[in-house]
Design a protein around this motif. Sequence first.
Motif, PDB file in Angstrom:
ATOM      1  N   ASN A  53     105.281   9.653  17.285  1.00  0.00           N
ATOM      2  CA  ASN A  53     104.902   8.763  18.366  1.00  0.00           C
ATOM      3  C   ASN A  53     103.726   9.315  19.158  1.00  0.00           C
ATOM      4  O   ASN A  53     103.258  10.430  18.901  1.00  0.00           O
ATOM      5  CB  ASN A  53     106.094   8.469  19.279  1.00  0.00           C
ATOM      6  N   GLY A  54     103.262   8.548  20.125  1.00  0.00           N
ATOM      7  CA  GLY A  54     102.139   8.966  20.952  1.00  0.00           C
ATOM      8  C   GLY A  54     101.555   7.796  21.712  1.00  0.00           C
ATOM      9  O   GLY A  54     102.220   6.781  21.952  1.00  0.00           O
ATOM     10  N   GLN A  55     100.277   7.900  22.040  1.00  0.00           N
ATOM     11  CA  GLN A  55      99.591   6.881  22.849  1.00  0.00           C
ATOM     12  C   GLN A  55      98.377   6.345  22.118  1.00  0.00           C
ATOM     13  O   GLN A  55      97.661   7.094  21.447  1.00  0.00           O
ATOM     14  CB  GLN A  55      99.161   7.481  24.188  1.00  0.00           C
ATOM     15  N   ILE A  56      98.151   5.041  22.273  1.00  0.00           N
ATOM     16  CA  ILE A  56      96.966   4.358  21.746  1.00  0.00           C
ATOM     17  C   ILE A  56      96.232   3.721  22.924  1.00  0.00           C
ATOM     18  O   ILE A  56      96.845   3.161  23.828  1.00  0.00           O
ATOM     19  CB  ILE A  56      97.362   3.294  20.716  1.00  0.00           C
ATOM     20  N   THR A  57      94.901   3.821  22.911  1.00  0.00           N
ATOM     21  CA  THR A  57      94.075   3.219  23.961  1.00  0.00           C
ATOM     22  C   THR A  57      93.142   2.184  23.363  1.00  0.00           C
ATOM     23  O   THR A  57      92.531   2.431  22.320  1.00  0.00           O
ATOM     24  CB  THR A  57      93.244   4.294  24.682  1.00  0.00           C
ATOM     25  N   ASP A  58      93.063   1.013  24.020  1.00  0.00           N
ATOM     26  CA  ASP A  58      92.034   0.013  23.699  1.00  0.00           C
ATOM     27  C   ASP A  58      91.348  -0.336  25.017  1.00  0.00           C
ATOM     28  O   ASP A  58      91.951  -0.952  25.907  1.00  0.00           O
ATOM     29  CB  ASP A  58      92.642  -1.226  23.054  1.00  0.00           C
ATOM     30  N   LEU A  59      90.100   0.085  25.163  1.00  0.00           N
ATOM     31  CA  LEU A  59      89.384  -0.114  26.420  1.00  0.00           C
ATOM     32  C   LEU A  59      89.164  -1.582  26.730  1.00  0.00           C
ATOM     33  O   LEU A  59      88.798  -1.930  27.857  1.00  0.00           O
ATOM     34  CB  LEU A  59      88.060   0.643  26.380  1.00  0.00           C
TER      35      LEU A  59
ATOM     36  N   CYS B 183     105.062  -0.042  13.049  1.00  0.00           N
ATOM     37  CA  CYS B 183     105.662   0.835  14.055  1.00  0.00           C
ATOM     38  C   CYS B 183     106.018   0.023  15.302  1.00  0.00           C
ATOM     39  O   CYS B 183     105.519  -1.085  15.517  1.00  0.00           O
ATOM     40  CB  CYS B 183     104.687   1.958  14.414  1.00  0.00           C
ATOM     41  N   ASP B 184     106.859   0.591  16.141  1.00  0.00           N
ATOM     42  CA  ASP B 184     107.231  -0.044  17.403  1.00  0.00           C
ATOM     43  C   ASP B 184     106.158   0.222  18.455  1.00  0.00           C
ATOM     44  O   ASP B 184     105.444   1.228  18.399  1.00  0.00           O
ATOM     45  CB  ASP B 184     108.570   0.498  17.889  1.00  0.00           C
ATOM     46  N   ALA B 185     106.053  -0.691  19.460  1.00  0.00           N
ATOM     47  CA  ALA B 185     105.067  -0.529  20.527  1.00  0.00           C
ATOM     48  C   ALA B 185     105.701  -0.845  21.870  1.00  0.00           C
ATOM     49  O   ALA B 185     106.555  -1.727  21.989  1.00  0.00           O
ATOM     50  CB  ALA B 185     103.869  -1.432  20.286  1.00  0.00           C
TER      51      ALA B 185
ATOM     52  N   ASP C 234     105.813   4.194  18.464  1.00  0.00           N
ATOM     53  CA  ASP C 234     106.872   5.029  17.894  1.00  0.00           C
ATOM     54  C   ASP C 234     107.117   4.589  16.449  1.00  0.00           C
ATOM     55  O   ASP C 234     107.398   3.420  16.190  1.00  0.00           O
ATOM     56  CB  ASP C 234     108.162   4.898  18.697  1.00  0.00           C
ATOM     57  N   CYS C 235     106.977   5.545  15.542  1.00  0.00           N
ATOM     58  CA  CYS C 235     107.164   5.263  14.107  1.00  0.00           C
ATOM     59  C   CYS C 235     108.349   6.089  13.606  1.00  0.00           C
ATOM     60  O   CYS C 235     108.212   7.299  13.364  1.00  0.00           O
ATOM     61  CB  CYS C 235     105.921   5.624  13.304  1.00  0.00           C
ATOM     62  N   PRO C 236     109.548   5.504  13.449  1.00  0.00           N
ATOM     63  CA  PRO C 236     110.707   6.267  12.958  1.00  0.00           C
ATOM     64  C   PRO C 236     110.614   6.489  11.446  1.00  0.00           C
ATOM     65  O   PRO C 236     110.328   5.564  10.681  1.00  0.00           O
ATOM     66  CB  PRO C 236     111.884   5.372  13.316  1.00  0.00           C
ATOM     67  N   VAL C 237     110.855   7.739  11.016  1.00  0.00           N
ATOM     68  CA  VAL C 237     110.806   8.095   9.592  1.00  0.00           C
ATOM     69  C   VAL C 237     112.128   8.754   9.230  1.00  0.00           C
ATOM     70  O   VAL C 237     112.515   9.761   9.833  1.00  0.00           O
ATOM     71  CB  VAL C 237     109.639   9.054   9.285  1.00  0.00           C
TER      72      VAL C 237
ATOM     73  N   LEU D 192     101.123  15.673   6.442  1.00  0.00           N
ATOM     74  CA  LEU D 192     100.160  14.973   7.287  1.00  0.00           C
ATOM     75  C   LEU D 192     100.733  13.634   7.728  1.00  0.00           C
ATOM     76  O   LEU D 192     101.359  12.922   6.941  1.00  0.00           O
ATOM     77  CB  LEU D 192      98.836  14.733   6.543  1.00  0.00           C
ATOM     78  N   ALA D 193     100.499  13.305   8.990  1.00  0.00           N
ATOM     79  CA  ALA D 193     100.864  11.997   9.541  1.00  0.00           C
ATOM     80  C   ALA D 193      99.573  11.253   9.866  1.00  0.00           C
ATOM     81  O   ALA D 193      98.815  11.674  10.748  1.00  0.00           O
ATOM     82  CB  ALA D 193     101.717  12.159  10.785  1.00  0.00           C
ATOM     83  N   ASP D 194      99.285  10.173   9.141  1.00  0.00           N
ATOM     84  CA  ASP D 194      98.131   9.309   9.414  1.00  0.00           C
ATOM     85  C   ASP D 194      98.627   8.079  10.169  1.00  0.00           C
ATOM     86  O   ASP D 194      99.384   7.265   9.615  1.00  0.00           O
ATOM     87  CB  ASP D 194      97.455   8.858   8.110  1.00  0.00           C
ATOM     88  N   VAL D 195      98.223   7.951  11.437  1.00  0.00           N
ATOM     89  CA  VAL D 195      98.596   6.785  12.246  1.00  0.00           C
ATOM     90  C   VAL D 195      97.413   5.820  12.254  1.00  0.00           C
ATOM     91  O   VAL D 195      96.291   6.197  12.590  1.00  0.00           O
ATOM     92  CB  VAL D 195      98.963   7.195  13.683  1.00  0.00           C
ATOM     93  N   PHE D 196      97.672   4.544  11.880  1.00  0.00           N
ATOM     94  CA  PHE D 196      96.618   3.533  11.726  1.00  0.00           C
ATOM     95  C   PHE D 196      96.846   2.405  12.730  1.00  0.00           C
ATOM     96  O   PHE D 196      97.973   1.939  12.913  1.00  0.00           O
ATOM     97  CB  PHE D 196      96.647   2.972  10.302  1.00  0.00           C
ATOM     98  N   VAL D 197      95.759   1.965  13.397  1.00  0.00           N
ATOM     99  CA  VAL D 197      95.849   0.858  14.342  1.00  0.00           C
ATOM    100  C   VAL D 197      94.644  -0.061  14.158  1.00  0.00           C
ATOM    101  O   VAL D 197      93.538   0.386  13.827  1.00  0.00           O
ATOM    102  CB  VAL D 197      95.926   1.370  15.803  1.00  0.00           C
ATOM    103  N   GLU D 198      94.852  -1.358  14.383  1.00  0.00           N
ATOM    104  CA  GLU D 198      93.779  -2.350  14.266  1.00  0.00           C
ATOM    105  C   GLU D 198      93.934  -3.357  15.405  1.00  0.00           C
ATOM    106  O   GLU D 198      95.044  -3.766  15.748  1.00  0.00           O
ATOM    107  CB  GLU D 198      93.887  -3.059  12.910  1.00  0.00           C
TER     108      GLU D 198
END
Length: 752
Positions: free
Chosen positions: A77-83, A120-122, A135-138, A159-165
């Motif tokens: 999990n973590g944080q995503i920013t979209d300005l 993933c959950d948001a 949050d991405c449960p594995v 490696l954990a690759d987190v992808f956002v669009e």
Amino acid sequence: MSKPYMFTALIALMFVLIVSIVLRYTGAADVSTSAEIENTAPTVDTIRFSTSAYGADDLSTSGILPNIGADRTIHINGQITDLNGESDIASSTLSLMFYHSAATAGCTEDKNDCYFVATCDANYTSGDDTQIAYDCPVSLAYWVDATDSASIYEPNTWLADVFVEDVAGLANTNTATIEVNSLLALNLPDGIDYGTRALGEQSSSTTNVETVLTQRGNTKADVEVLGTTMSCSALGTLPIDAQAWSLTDTDYASGTTLTGSFVPTLRNINLRTDDANELTASLYWNIAIPASGVKGTCTGSNTIVIVAQPIEQALLLDGRLQNVHYTTGTRSGFTGSTGNFIIEAGETYTFSIGGVTIGTISYDSIPTDRFVFLQDLLGLARTNTTDTGLVKRAQFIQSLATETNLTGATVLTIPTTAHTRLGEPIDFSSVSDATLQAKIDIVHSGRTLRTATQAQEHMNDTLTYEGVASSYTVTAVQGANTTISPASRTVASGNTTSFTVSANSGYTLSVSGCGGTLSGATYTTGAITANCTVTTSATAQEGTITQYGTVAYAGGPYDQLGTTRNQGGYYRTVTIGTQTWFKENLNLGTMITGTTNQTNNSTLEKYCYSNSTTRCANDGALYQWNEAMQYSTTEGAQGICPNGWHIPTDAEWKTLEIFLGMTQAQADATGNRGTDQGTKLKVSGSSGFDAVLAGYRDGAGAFNHQAAGTLIWSSTISGANAWRRSVYTGNTTVIRYTDSQQNGFSVRCLQD
């Protein structure tokens, strides 16, 4: 109208126009405005490995330890920013790829090395209007690949690759790494229940006890076993070696008896790689019940401990070559920071950079110093730095390295871009420098290919740095009754050498050391990469039957020549090493039934298996120990043997066994001992002893195991029991054990 009036009217009109114009340009007005804001891609700001949904704890330092025999869910999990605002991010576009670095991004889902979370959950209430929490449960299987320092994949990582669009289609990704820790776990049995057994019974392949060991971790494992004496509730005890274990479904005689020390079983339970089916292996347990002296419920404890299989590594060298890809039939990975990679017996290793194969080497060909130079990959002497294919490889690798000043460089790092951009193979035996330069340009713009001279200098520097000498000494050690010449040889690194060897007449030659092979009188070493020793030894050759080696004595089944079995009153003899033995079991005396004990009277008494005189004629008779010893307790007594012969002692049996190849430690042990000495002693075995499988009579008067095994007395007592030897069909070893003197066993005579 007169002109004055006209002028006045014009002035008035102009004033009105001027006033109206002033009024128009000095009145209030609404002015429209507009601007277009560019869309920016969202960013993945942080990546954590947590134990709970949206948790703030982070496993990055400790690593991930799987659960024993069950899945473990972690939360990436973590944080995503979209300005442009959080509403620009649709939760359906959040995804995760979590994978073992050896599998690479884009791998196919597999519980060993590749996990994918499509959505993933948001949480849109976290942070300000431009931020969301994800949050991405594995759910990780317990057999997930370990990559920590204790694992076979130690150079690798996860490696954990987190992808956002965003809604406009702009995308971004971020990557974090973590180790998965080793988990050593097996399902072990709660107990071993042999059930109800009869006196004198030895369990078989149909009556043994199977215990199933199930892999419950992600580490290759072996088990070691230790036994204890079993105490019986009504009478006596079962010694430690009454129990035997084996890796196959077999009987007691074919198993390995327990001892009071931990012994590796070499069960070697591998890593689970099948998502659908559990990985199991079995241990089989057998028991031998004495013919007398025990009664009731016998209990004890065996200790089974799980141990990790040792990890063996080698180093890939032209400098320490880091981040070179390697594959085998079962795994792949990249060399570590010291050029290290895991090696395992039976594997062959192919090294590559992108689509360019550097070379291949098998486990058996990896030198004993565990250094793998480029020369070793090509089967060249390490001192060879001129071979065309070798030099071209060195130019290529050294020019690709991230390091630019290779003077004194001990580590060369191959950049990841080299693996992704170099797709075509190279024929190093004929490639031109111009072609190699073009390959280097794909990875490093403006980098100049190193010259052949520079490449050779670096290879020589690596040999010096790693302490690899240009030559080594092979020393000859001459054993008794052998010759070897010369006394030593000096050999260039990577080359082989040979020695002339022989054994004295009557001895069989053995030669070992330096990875060599014997052909006739020549012993040729393997490739020499360190000082080593070649050692010769010899064993006296086994005796053979002498045509006229017979002894006239009661019950002898052969004629005087020892060629015809006609109950002619002669026993054949065989000389084995320094000992001469009867080749047949004794068969003298008067038969009594198996239910009657032999007594100290004026009649020499014997048992015939199943009370059949035919069995005595074919296999020899059976005797209780006191009858065989003629009621003497003196070790080595003549007993029922003829003059000049005696009942062999326990030590004399050991002499025979050691001559046939046992070590002293094996001979001194109890239970199944040695390797193939049982095979040598049986009928048609190489020793000529011809131990016929005559069976035995137990203390209760029953006959057992004819055609399956034979038990032969020694003259050495052990408490109320006496030592004996036994061999069984299907078993290659010799059993040394004590038994009640009331049993009826075979007797062999040994010349004084």
